[in-house]
Design a protein around this motif. Structure first.
Motif, PDB file in Angstrom:
ATOM      1  N   VAL A   1       0.838  -1.208   0.000  1.00 31.76           N
ATOM      2  CA  VAL A   1       0.000   0.000   0.000  1.00 31.76           C
ATOM      3  C   VAL A   1       0.870   1.255   0.000  1.00 31.76           C
ATOM      4  O   VAL A   1       0.635   2.221  -0.734  1.00 31.76           O
ATOM      5  CB  VAL A   1      -0.943  -0.014   1.221  1.00 31.76           C
ATOM      6  N   ILE A   2       1.947   1.184   0.872  1.00 30.79           N
ATOM      7  CA  ILE A   2       2.857   2.320   0.935  1.00 30.79           C
ATOM      8  C   ILE A   2       3.539   2.522  -0.407  1.00 30.79           C
ATOM      9  O   ILE A   2       3.697   3.657  -0.885  1.00 30.79           O
ATOM     10  CB  ILE A   2       3.897   2.113   2.047  1.00 30.79           C
TER      11      ILE A   2
ATOM     12  N   GLN B   1       2.429   1.711  -3.357  1.00 29.47           N
ATOM     13  CA  GLN B   1       1.485   2.282  -4.331  1.00 29.47           C
ATOM     14  C   GLN B   1       1.261   3.772  -4.061  1.00 29.47           C
ATOM     15  O   GLN B   1       1.112   4.579  -4.985  1.00 29.47           O
ATOM     16  CB  GLN B   1       0.148   1.537  -4.240  1.00 29.47           C
ATOM     17  N   THR B   2       1.289   4.156  -2.795  1.00 34.83           N
ATOM     18  CA  THR B   2       1.118   5.568  -2.432  1.00 34.83           C
ATOM     19  C   THR B   2       2.276   6.395  -2.987  1.00 34.83           C
ATOM     20  O   THR B   2       2.081   7.512  -3.493  1.00 34.83           O
ATOM     21  CB  THR B   2       1.049   5.693  -0.907  1.00 34.83           C
ATOM     22  N   TYR B   3       3.520   5.825  -2.837  1.00 34.34           N
ATOM     23  CA  TYR B   3       4.678   6.532  -3.405  1.00 34.34           C
ATOM     24  C   TYR B   3       4.504   6.762  -4.898  1.00 34.34           C
ATOM     25  O   TYR B   3       4.746   7.857  -5.401  1.00 34.34           O
ATOM     26  CB  TYR B   3       5.960   5.705  -3.142  1.00 34.34           C
TER      27      TYR B   3
ATOM     28  N   ASN C   1       1.731   6.743  -6.619  1.00 33.98           N
ATOM     29  CA  ASN C   1       0.622   7.687  -6.887  1.00 33.98           C
ATOM     30  C   ASN C   1       1.055   9.139  -6.651  1.00 33.98           C
ATOM     31  O   ASN C   1       0.708  10.060  -7.393  1.00 33.98           O
ATOM     32  CB  ASN C   1      -0.572   7.348  -5.983  1.00 33.98           C
ATOM     33  N   TYR C   2       1.783   9.333  -5.563  1.00 41.78           N
ATOM     34  CA  TYR C   2       2.271  10.687  -5.256  1.00 41.78           C
ATOM     35  C   TYR C   2       3.170  11.207  -6.354  1.00 41.78           C
ATOM     36  O   TYR C   2       3.055  12.354  -6.784  1.00 41.78           O
ATOM     37  CB  TYR C   2       3.013  10.656  -3.917  1.00 41.78           C
TER      38      TYR C   2
ATOM     39  N   ASP D   1       1.120  12.024  -9.304  1.00 40.66           N
ATOM     40  CA  ASP D   1       0.395  13.278  -9.100  1.00 40.66           C
ATOM     41  C   ASP D   1       1.333  14.475  -9.223  1.00 40.66           C
ATOM     42  O   ASP D   1       0.971  15.518  -9.795  1.00 40.66           O
ATOM     43  CB  ASP D   1      -0.259  13.289  -7.709  1.00 40.66           C
TER      44      ASP D   1
END
Length: 505
Positions: free
Chosen positions: A35-36, A38-40, A42-43, A46
């Motif tokens: 999850v972490i 994927q967050t990286y 995504n960030y 973005d």
């Protein structure tokens, strides 16, 4: 979980703080790390999108700003062009004051364009009128050529015939035709000279007591012979209450009424010309009356009503060819009446006739003067013993003047130029000097100026063919009392000699 799929920043943190096996065998930790991870990603995505969006916005802003600048430059250029056009249209070339919006500039430009359009229309109308005037003048010159050449042809032809014929009867008949031709030519030239005088404002009205009724009667008698040629009758209808003893200019009134009656005679065949005078009012020493000259002639078409008082104009071209004339008679009459604070009017019907009329107010002569225009103009007086110095270089003119004045008992001395005239004046004692203006050696202007240095009393009358008012004004300024234009009427010369001679005043 393959560490190769981890984000580089997350992978460095795991390598630094955790063993790879720790999360590989711990499902909960592995899921958390995924999850972490994927967050990286995504960030980072973005951030990349934001950066791209920022770059795109900056580019669009630049392009929009650039477009706005271009449009602003176009507006400023358009405004400057509008201002330039307005300044070009504005004859005063005054700078525009204050701030003006684009809409205001367009309004100003539209106003200037409208003014220029009106001005252009006025120019076009003036051009049309000028072309009409030129056509009228050309037609006038054509008529004048015909009117002048016709009597000249008769004069030249008759002189030749008189040289060949040797009978008294033929001589008398030729003299009558010769006299008529010369009179027609004289009247023609007088019409033109009178018109020029009026145009130049050189006519001053006299104030002489006379009988207006007698004036009308004299005109009717004088023109009846001409009326007889067209089988016409002249009738008089004068109000029995008419106060006819007035003070005015009888010569000009005679000219006005004679013009109207002559005009009626010319355009009437086997008819009547009626001169009617109606008293309108008598008050405060002023006689107000209406004068009408009515004929039963050809009449005037209504569409020509406005043109008959225009200079160099007759109602129709064929009219001048059929009836002759200068086309100036009515113009002169109208302008003369203006000098009397009056005006000419008329009513006419084609084929029925015309009635010209005017109303005039004149001071009443309470002394009941015996002035007789007919006697003063038509009757020559003897001037026995009158001493005249004639300063003239043309031998033919000298011979004619001597013969004319010899019939009145006048004694004539002749000087062939101004210099001799000055010398003879010093030696002689003359009652009147007749002075030509254009002569060799010394002209009449200089001769008069020299004479006036020592003699301010002797009347000097210019007897000249120079009809230009510039020359005549100059003559009056140097000391000439009056002038007579050649060709002159001998009766006019007789009247002037009587007027300026102390012996016969």
């Amino acid at each position: 979980m393959n560490t190769n799929n981890l984000h580089r920043h997350l992978n460095r943190q795991i390598e630094k703080y955790l063993a790879t096996n720790d999360f590989q065998h711990t499902p909960q930790l592995k899921a958390f790390i995924e999850v972490i991870n994927q967050t990286y990603y995504n960030y980072e995505k973005d951030a990349e999108l934001f950066e791209q969006s920022t770059l795109l916005n900056d580019r669009e802003h630049f392009e929009v700003t650039k477009k706005l600048q271009i449009e602003l430059q176009k507006k400023q250029l358009f405004e400057s062009q509008l201002v330039a056009l307005i300044q070009q249209l504005n004859d005063d070339s005054k700078p525009l004051e204050g701030e003006t919006s684009l809409s205001q500039l367009i309004q100003i430009l539209n106003r200037e364009i409208d003014q220029k359009r009106i001005y252009q229309e006025q120019l076009n109308q003036a051009k049309i009128e000028a072309e009409k005037a030129n056509e009228a003048k050309s037609e006038f010159l054509s008529i004048m050529s015909h009117e002048i050449r016709t009597p000249l042809n008769a004069i030249i032809g008759l002189v030749y015939i008189m040289e060949k014929e040797d009978t008294l009867q033929g001589y008398r008949e030729n003299i009558e035709v010769l006299k008529l031709s010369a009179q027609n030519l004289f009247l023609l030239i007088n019409d033109i000279l009178d018109f020029n005088k009026i145009e130049a404002g050189k006519i001053d009205l006299e104030k002489i007591p006379f009988d207006f009724k007698s004036l009308i009667q004299q005109i009717a008698r004088a023109l009846q012979a001409r009326a007889n040629e067209n089988l016409n009758k002249i009738l008089l209808e004068i109000d029995e209450n008419f106060v006819s003893n007035v003070v005015s200019d009888p010569l000009r009134m005679n000219q006005i009424i004679t013009n109207l009656v002559s005009n009626a005679i010319k355009f009437t065949q086997q008819g009547t010309i009626t001169i009617r005078v109606n008293q309108l009012e008598v008050a405060s020493g002023i006689s107000t009356f209406k004068v009408e000259v009515k004929d039963t002639g050809i009449g005037i078409d209504k569409k020509e009503f406005t043109s008959i008082f225009e200079k160099f104009s007759q109602a129709e071209t064929h009219t001048s060819r059929q009836f002759g004339g200068t086309g100036l008679g009515l113009v002169i009459t109208k302008r003369l009446l203006h000098l009397f604070d009056s005006d000419i009017a008329f009513e006419s019907e084609l084929g029925v006739g015309t009635n010209f009329y005017f109303t005039i107010s004149l001071p009443i002569d309470n002394q009941v003067s015996s002035f007789d225009l007919h006697d003063d103009l038509q009757t020559e007086v003897m001037l026995n013993g009158l001493q005249i110095l004639l300063v003239e270089d043309n031998k033919i003119n000298v011979k004619i003047a001597e013969k004319i004045m010899s019939h009145w008992g006048v004694l004539v001395d002749v000087a062939e130029n101004g210099l001799i005239g000055v010398q003879m004046h010093k030696k002689g004692n003359y009652d009147v000097v007749l002075m030509d203006l254009s002569m060799p050696v010394m002209d009449g202007y200089e001769a008069t100026r020299i004479i006036r240095e020592t003699d301010s009393e002797t009347p000097i009358i210019a007897l000249t063919a120079s009809a230009s008012f510039g020359y005549l004004e100059r003559a009056l300024q140097v000391g000439i009392n009056e002038y007579i234009i050649k060709p002159f009427n001998p009766k006019e010369l007789n009247l002037k000699l009587k007027k300026f001679s102390k012996k016969y005043c």
